[in-house]
Enzyme design. Structure first.
Site, PDB file in Angstrom:
ATOM      1  CB  THR A  71      89.637  27.546 -64.672  1.00 49.63           C
ATOM      2  OG1 THR A  71      90.475  28.513 -65.315  1.00 49.63           O
ATOM      3  CG2 THR A  71      88.209  27.720 -65.120  1.00 49.63           C
ATOM      4  CB  CYS A 323      92.728  33.994 -69.204  1.00 51.89           C
ATOM      5  SG  CYS A 323      93.817  33.240 -68.002  1.00 51.89           S
TER       6      CYS A 323
HETATM    7  N1  PLP Z   1      92.954  33.120 -61.711  1.00 57.79           N
HETATM    8  C1  PLP Z   1      93.903  33.984 -62.104  1.00 57.79           C
HETATM    9  C2  PLP Z   1      94.149  35.209 -61.287  1.00 57.79           C
HETATM   10  C3  PLP Z   1      94.664  33.746 -63.259  1.00 57.79           C
HETATM   11  O1  PLP Z   1      95.606  34.610 -63.632  1.00 57.79           O
HETATM   12  C4  PLP Z   1      94.385  32.574 -64.014  1.00 57.79           C
HETATM   13  C5  PLP Z   1      95.098  32.312 -65.286  1.00 57.79           C
HETATM   14  O2  PLP Z   1      95.643  33.206 -65.906  1.00 57.79           O
HETATM   15  C6  PLP Z   1      93.406  31.686 -63.543  1.00 57.79           C
HETATM   16  C7  PLP Z   1      92.704  31.994 -62.397  1.00 57.79           C
HETATM   17  C8  PLP Z   1      93.094  30.408 -64.259  1.00 57.79           C
HETATM   18  O3  PLP Z   1      94.076  29.429 -63.970  1.00 57.79           O
HETATM   19  P1  PLP Z   1      94.260  28.159 -64.926  1.00 57.79           P
HETATM   20  O4  PLP Z   1      94.915  28.667 -66.183  1.00 57.79           O
HETATM   21  O5  PLP Z   1      95.142  27.235 -64.160  1.00 57.79           O
HETATM   22  O6  PLP Z   1      92.911  27.590 -65.154  1.00 57.79           O
END
Ligand code: PLP
Length: 381
Positions: A71, A323
């Site tokens: 993120t 998420c």
């Molecule tokens: N981008 C994608 C495609 C994801 O699948 C996710 C999490 O599921 C993220 C970004 C976010 O990553 P993080 O959980 O390390 O913040």
């Protein structure tokens, strides 16, 4: 025996990762900014991890900045080059992007940018003709992910980059590689990519650590201010145990694995037992489909009902995007693909990791078919 098929949400940290993190906390706990030898050793280890990332992305140069995860890496890649350089110009993102990308792009409209979405085809791959039509000469940034987290659709990055070079060469191309990193090749420089975000917890590393690779032509401003770590681009004492875990995760991620074969085996068995089943996403054995993700609709059985029935048998799968799966909204990805409501409400995501084996896949298929047969009679009227 638990059967964990929600690896796109997160993965179990590998033993080597836990060992490396423990050692980073017991022996290597020093602040990498300090000047004594043990601290310099920590810094050296961090730089080793940057090299591992460059190598995995086939990058000869460019900078690797450690972040708190995917993120933050997406936020930095999107806000960093543009927030202080506006106003004006367009920012494009594909409709299947993760909220970390979509919301960061939308935040740029407050800085005077015009933000527009690129449509998806019904199989979840972005509509390249729509992209070409949207790609005006004043485009400043294009965000297209490597592999979609809900459907596994691999996006046509080489084509995107080629069109960018023809129509708008100065536009930056940011790739969210969180679901693709190490599972599918992404030669960032050969494909004209300017920045690439990754996250450790999707590759058997720890949560709360990720990285952004940026190429030479990106002029990045920080989005976090403070002590000036990471060459001033990401202040805050580095998460050295996390970085040690990320490094171990990259080192131990298998170069060869059976995820694609097992994914197809799962599908084959399920189709034999549930002929009405629907795939949401690209043709699973095509080059457009990621090895590890399968999104299937089990209408008329609702996703939550099926998930809880499977949970009762210690089997875990995902409902839409991990998420945001606690939110009751319909998936923005399936919506952009035009998936009808009943299919959307009965969609489950199965995501594999290299740890999954044939016995688990066969047991999962049996459990899914058995529960489907039991639940399908309770049709909503
Ligand atoms: N981008 C994608 C495609 C994801 O699948 C996710 C999490 O599921 C993220 C970004 C976010 O990553 P993080 O959980 O390390 O913040």
């Amino acid at each position: 025996m638990d059967i964990y098929l929600d690896n796109s949400a997160t993965t179990r940290p590998a033993d080597s990762v836990i060992k490396a993190m423990r050692s980073a906390m017991t022996d290597g706990y020093f602040n990498p900014s300090a000047l004594y030898a043990p601290a310099l050793a920590v810094e050296k280890h961090m730089n080793g991890c940057r090299d591992q990332i460059r190598q995995a992305l086939h990058a000869n140069g460019g900078q690797v900045i450690f972040t708190s995860g995917g993120t933050e890496a997406d936020n930095l890649a999107i806000l960093g080059p543009l927030k202080d350089r506006g106003p004006g110009g367009r920012v494009l993102y594909s409709a299947g992007e993760h909220p970390a990308v979509i919301e960061s792009c939308k935040a740029l409209s407050a800085y005077g940018y015009e933000v527009a979405e690129i449509a998806l085809q019904p199989d979840g791959v972005m509509d390249i003709d729509h992209f070409e039509a949207q790609l005006t000469g004043d485009t400043r940034l294009i965000c297209v992910m490597q592999a979609n987290n809900e459907t596994g659709a691999i996006q046509p990055l080489a084509q995107v980059s080629k069109l960018r070079d023809e129509k708008c060469p100065d536009a930056l191309l940011h790739v969210d590689g969180v679901q693709g990193f190490l599972r599918h090749d992404c030669p960032v420089q050969a494909w004209g990519i300017d920045s690439y975000a990754l996250s450790a917890h999707k590759i058997h590393g720890p949560k709360g650590i990720g990285a952004l690779w940026v190429g030479e032509r990106v002029r990045l401003s920080p989005i976090l201010y403070g002590g000036g770590q990471e060459k001033g681009l990401r202040s805050g004492t580095e998460n050295t145990p996390g970085i040690a875990g990320l490094s171990a995760a990259i080192a131990s991620y298998p170069k060869e694995h059976a995820m694609r074969t097992l994914k197809l085996r799962l599908l084959e068995r399920l189709v034999a037992g549930i002929p009405t089943l629907h795939v949401n996403g690209p043709v699973p054995d095509s080059a457009d489909a990621a090895d590890h993700i399968l999104n299937l609709s089990f209408a008329p059985v609702r996703a939550e009902t099926m998930l809880h029935a499977l949970e009762a048998e210690s089997m875990y799968a995902g409902n839409g995007s991990a998420c945001s799966s606690r939110k009751q909204r319909h998936s923005h990805v399936l919506t952009a693909m035009g998936v009808p409501r009943e299919r959307m409400e009965s969609a489950l995501r199965f995501s594999l990791s290299p740890d999954v084996d044939t016995a688990q896949i066969d047991a999962a298929a049996q459990a899914i078919i058995r529960n489907y047969d039991m639940l399908k009679i309770f049709k909503r009227r």
